[in-house]
Scaffold this motif. Sequence first.
Motif, PDB file in Angstrom:
ATOM      1  N   GLY A 143       0.889  -1.064   0.104  1.00 22.91           N
ATOM      2  CA  GLY A 143      -0.039  -0.122  -0.016  1.00 22.91           C
ATOM      3  C   GLY A 143       0.816   1.151   0.016  1.00 22.91           C
ATOM      4  O   GLY A 143       0.507   2.221  -0.546  1.00 22.91           O
ATOM      5  N   VAL A 144       2.111   1.010   0.661  1.00 23.42           N
ATOM      6  CA  VAL A 144       2.926   2.402   0.788  1.00 23.42           C
ATOM      7  C   VAL A 144       3.394   2.414  -0.584  1.00 23.42           C
ATOM      8  O   VAL A 144       3.401   3.622  -1.199  1.00 23.42           O
ATOM      9  N   GLN A 145       3.782   1.791  -1.481  1.00 21.25           N
ATOM     10  CA  GLN A 145       4.344   1.573  -2.724  1.00 21.25           C
ATOM     11  C   GLN A 145       3.632   2.212  -3.588  1.00 21.25           C
ATOM     12  O   GLN A 145       3.508   2.832  -4.665  1.00 21.25           O
ATOM     13  N   MET A 146       2.075   1.659  -3.445  1.00 19.04           N
ATOM     14  CA  MET A 146       1.092   2.231  -4.510  1.00 19.04           C
ATOM     15  C   MET A 146       1.041   3.540  -4.166  1.00 19.04           C
ATOM     16  O   MET A 146       0.806   4.381  -5.247  1.00 19.04           O
ATOM     17  N   GLY A 147       1.021   4.430  -3.174  1.00 18.11           N
ATOM     18  CA  GLY A 147       0.715   5.363  -2.837  1.00 18.11           C
ATOM     19  C   GLY A 147       1.953   6.354  -3.335  1.00 18.11           C
ATOM     20  O   GLY A 147       1.641   7.577  -4.039  1.00 18.11           O
ATOM     21  N   LEU A 148       3.037   5.805  -3.391  1.00 15.01           N
ATOM     22  CA  LEU A 148       4.129   6.574  -4.183  1.00 15.01           C
ATOM     23  C   LEU A 148       4.154   6.605  -5.725  1.00 15.01           C
ATOM     24  O   LEU A 148       4.411   7.470  -6.315  1.00 15.01           O
ATOM     25  N   LEU A 149       3.532   5.527  -6.069  1.00 10.07           N
ATOM     26  CA  LEU A 149       3.360   5.378  -7.651  1.00 10.07           C
ATOM     27  C   LEU A 149       2.523   6.528  -7.935  1.00 10.07           C
ATOM     28  O   LEU A 149       2.474   6.989  -9.171  1.00 10.07           O
ATOM     29  N   GLN A 215      -4.701  15.415 -20.694  1.00 13.15           N
ATOM     30  CA  GLN A 215      -5.478  14.220 -20.435  1.00 13.15           C
ATOM     31  C   GLN A 215      -4.755  13.080 -21.161  1.00 13.15           C
ATOM     32  O   GLN A 215      -4.873  11.833 -20.466  1.00 13.15           O
ATOM     33  N   ILE A 216      -4.217  13.014 -22.186  1.00 17.18           N
ATOM     34  CA  ILE A 216      -3.363  12.014 -22.869  1.00 17.18           C
ATOM     35  C   ILE A 216      -2.103  11.613 -22.026  1.00 17.18           C
ATOM     36  O   ILE A 216      -1.960  10.464 -21.806  1.00 17.18           O
ATOM     37  N   PHE A 217      -1.599  12.576 -21.507  1.00 17.82           N
ATOM     38  CA  PHE A 217      -0.450  12.128 -20.489  1.00 17.82           C
ATOM     39  C   PHE A 217      -1.028  11.286 -19.290  1.00 17.82           C
ATOM     40  O   PHE A 217      -0.634  10.539 -18.684  1.00 17.82           O
ATOM     41  N   TYR A 218      -2.152  11.910 -18.575  1.00 17.35           N
ATOM     42  CA  TYR A 218      -2.894  11.335 -17.426  1.00 17.35           C
ATOM     43  C   TYR A 218      -3.455   9.948 -17.592  1.00 17.35           C
ATOM     44  O   TYR A 218      -3.056   8.995 -16.878  1.00 17.35           O
ATOM     45  N   ASN A 219      -3.821   9.583 -18.729  1.00 19.75           N
ATOM     46  CA  ASN A 219      -4.118   8.202 -18.961  1.00 19.75           C
ATOM     47  C   ASN A 219      -3.175   7.379 -19.372  1.00 19.75           C
ATOM     48  O   ASN A 219      -3.243   6.158 -18.825  1.00 19.75           O
ATOM     49  N   TYR A 220      -2.087   7.804 -19.841  1.00 19.15           N
ATOM     50  CA  TYR A 220      -0.847   6.956 -20.054  1.00 19.15           C
ATOM     51  C   TYR A 220      -0.377   6.483 -18.754  1.00 19.15           C
ATOM     52  O   TYR A 220       0.106   5.600 -18.483  1.00 19.15           O
ATOM     53  N   ILE A 221      -0.156   7.722 -17.638  1.00 19.00           N
ATOM     54  CA  ILE A 221       0.308   7.344 -16.279  1.00 19.00           C
ATOM     55  C   ILE A 221      -0.626   6.641 -15.638  1.00 19.00           C
ATOM     56  O   ILE A 221      -0.095   5.419 -14.803  1.00 19.00           O
ATOM     57  N   ILE A 222      -1.800   6.531 -15.675  1.00 21.95           N
ATOM     58  CA  ILE A 222      -2.848   5.812 -14.900  1.00 21.95           C
ATOM     59  C   ILE A 222      -2.593   4.320 -15.565  1.00 21.95           C
ATOM     60  O   ILE A 222      -2.497   3.487 -14.575  1.00 21.95           O
ATOM     61  N   SER A 223      -2.548   4.214 -16.765  1.00 22.31           N
ATOM     62  CA  SER A 223      -2.532   2.725 -17.281  1.00 22.31           C
ATOM     63  C   SER A 223      -1.018   2.232 -16.670  1.00 22.31           C
ATOM     64  O   SER A 223      -0.889   0.903 -16.384  1.00 22.31           O
ATOM     65  N   LYS A 224      -0.121   2.930 -16.603  1.00 18.43           N
ATOM     66  CA  LYS A 224       1.166   2.550 -16.153  1.00 18.43           C
ATOM     67  C   LYS A 224       1.284   2.317 -14.837  1.00 18.43           C
ATOM     68  O   LYS A 224       1.790   1.065 -14.290  1.00 18.43           O
ATOM     69  N   VAL A 225       0.669   2.978 -14.041  1.00 18.72           N
ATOM     70  CA  VAL A 225       0.491   2.700 -12.551  1.00 18.72           C
ATOM     71  C   VAL A 225      -0.369   1.350 -12.407  1.00 18.72           C
ATOM     72  O   VAL A 225       0.161   0.649 -11.508  1.00 18.72           O
ATOM     73  N   ASP A 226      -1.352   1.173 -13.093  1.00 18.23           N
ATOM     74  CA  ASP A 226      -2.143  -0.041 -12.956  1.00 18.23           C
ATOM     75  C   ASP A 226      -1.414  -1.497 -13.331  1.00 18.23           C
ATOM     76  O   ASP A 226      -1.646  -2.360 -12.785  1.00 18.23           O
ATOM     77  N   ILE A 228       1.949  -1.589 -13.141  1.00 17.01           N
ATOM     78  CA  ILE A 228       2.848  -1.864 -12.107  1.00 17.01           C
ATOM     79  C   ILE A 228       2.208  -2.502 -10.890  1.00 17.01           C
ATOM     80  O   ILE A 228       2.598  -3.595 -10.228  1.00 17.01           O
ATOM     81  N   VAL A 229       0.998  -1.951 -10.490  1.00 16.37           N
ATOM     82  CA  VAL A 229       0.389  -2.610  -9.274  1.00 16.37           C
ATOM     83  C   VAL A 229      -0.104  -3.870  -9.608  1.00 16.37           C
ATOM     84  O   VAL A 229       0.082  -4.631  -8.688  1.00 16.37           O
ATOM     85  N   ASN A 230      -0.436  -4.218 -10.669  1.00 20.26           N
ATOM     86  CA  ASN A 230      -0.934  -5.664 -11.144  1.00 20.26           C
ATOM     87  C   ASN A 230       0.271  -6.478 -10.858  1.00 20.26           C
ATOM     88  O   ASN A 230       0.175  -7.904 -10.589  1.00 20.26           O
ATOM     89  N   ASN A 231       1.473  -6.343 -11.160  1.00 22.03           N
ATOM     90  CA  ASN A 231       2.540  -6.856 -11.336  1.00 22.03           C
ATOM     91  C   ASN A 231       3.019  -7.114  -9.921  1.00 22.03           C
ATOM     92  O   ASN A 231       3.417  -8.066  -9.380  1.00 22.03           O
ATOM     93  N   MET A 232       2.890  -6.006  -9.008  1.00 26.99           N
ATOM     94  CA  MET A 232       3.223  -6.080  -7.592  1.00 26.99           C
ATOM     95  C   MET A 232       2.270  -7.047  -6.956  1.00 26.99           C
ATOM     96  O   MET A 232       2.971  -8.033  -6.114  1.00 26.99           O
ATOM     97  N   GLU A 233       1.030  -7.114  -7.123  1.00 30.69           N
ATOM     98  CA  GLU A 233       0.057  -8.209  -6.638  1.00 30.69           C
ATOM     99  C   GLU A 233       0.483  -9.584  -6.988  1.00 30.69           C
ATOM    100  O   GLU A 233       0.414 -10.277  -6.040  1.00 30.69           O
ATOM    101  N   ASP A 234       0.639  -9.640  -8.388  1.00 31.62           N
ATOM    102  CA  ASP A 234       0.975 -11.208  -8.755  1.00 31.62           C
ATOM    103  C   ASP A 234       2.283 -11.498  -8.044  1.00 31.62           C
ATOM    104  O   ASP A 234       2.599 -12.643  -7.451  1.00 31.62           O
ATOM    105  N   ALA A 235       3.423 -10.759  -8.094  1.00 35.87           N
ATOM    106  CA  ALA A 235       4.638 -11.039  -7.503  1.00 35.87           C
ATOM    107  C   ALA A 235       4.519 -11.164  -5.850  1.00 35.87           C
ATOM    108  O   ALA A 235       5.442 -12.062  -5.403  1.00 35.87           O
ATOM    109  N   SER A 236       3.693 -10.490  -5.359  1.00 37.15           N
ATOM    110  CA  SER A 236       3.667 -10.768  -3.591  1.00 37.15           C
ATOM    111  C   SER A 236       2.929 -12.053  -3.547  1.00 37.15           C
ATOM    112  O   SER A 236       3.214 -12.687  -2.398  1.00 37.15           O
TER     113      SER A 236
END
Length: 248
Positions: A143-149, A215-226, A228-236
Amino acid sequence: MKRVFTILAITGLLLFGAAPKAIAQDAAKTEQVADATEAKTFHQELKQRFIEGGPFFMGIVLVALILGLAIAIERIIYLNMATTNTKKLVAKVDEALNSGGVEAAKEVCRNTKGPVASIFYQGLDRMDEGVEAAEKAVVGYGGVQMGLLEKNISWLSLFIALAPMLGFMGTVIGMISAFDSIQAAGDISPTVVAGGIKVALLTTVFGLVVAIILQIFYNYIISKVDSIVNNMEDASISLVDLLVRYKK
């Protein structure tokens, strides 16, 4: 008589020979003028429209664009650096656990960049307290790492909403200026109201363009965060399975 025909023939050749050259020169001059016009169209037109839109609102919208781009670029760089090959990391941790135990696995995590390696390290650091404690540490630090992302992304969404709102405010002020001009002149001629309407339209367009870019940059960043978070959960989940297997 022959001399007359000869003179006429030479004159005709000179005229017909000079005509294409003159046409070519005129065409070249026209192209040069057109090229010069095209060369200064974008920057000078943009500068002119910016000035015509009014320095106050156009300046605020420009500041929103600059700050939004700065945040977007910083987030993109951070997220690209935070991206890790989780499958490779899990394989290394598994190999280290089997060969050198928890300390060797912690050393692998220390030498690996990214939030996934940090989460793994926190879980391995609590391994002496049991698998359940390690799992809780993984979940909590995840959760801490997700907040940093997701840091500063809310500011980017603020600038996306703020830019068109400032543009619309400039539109309202431009229309008020147009009606003031009508009242002062006592006439509704196009010349009187054109200035205010132009300001209204320019501020709206500029605000919408800024919002679209961010908005274009925002959507790209959100997709990138999602991602990374999915990879974090799978790796955990994979790490917890490794720890359970190691304890046995």
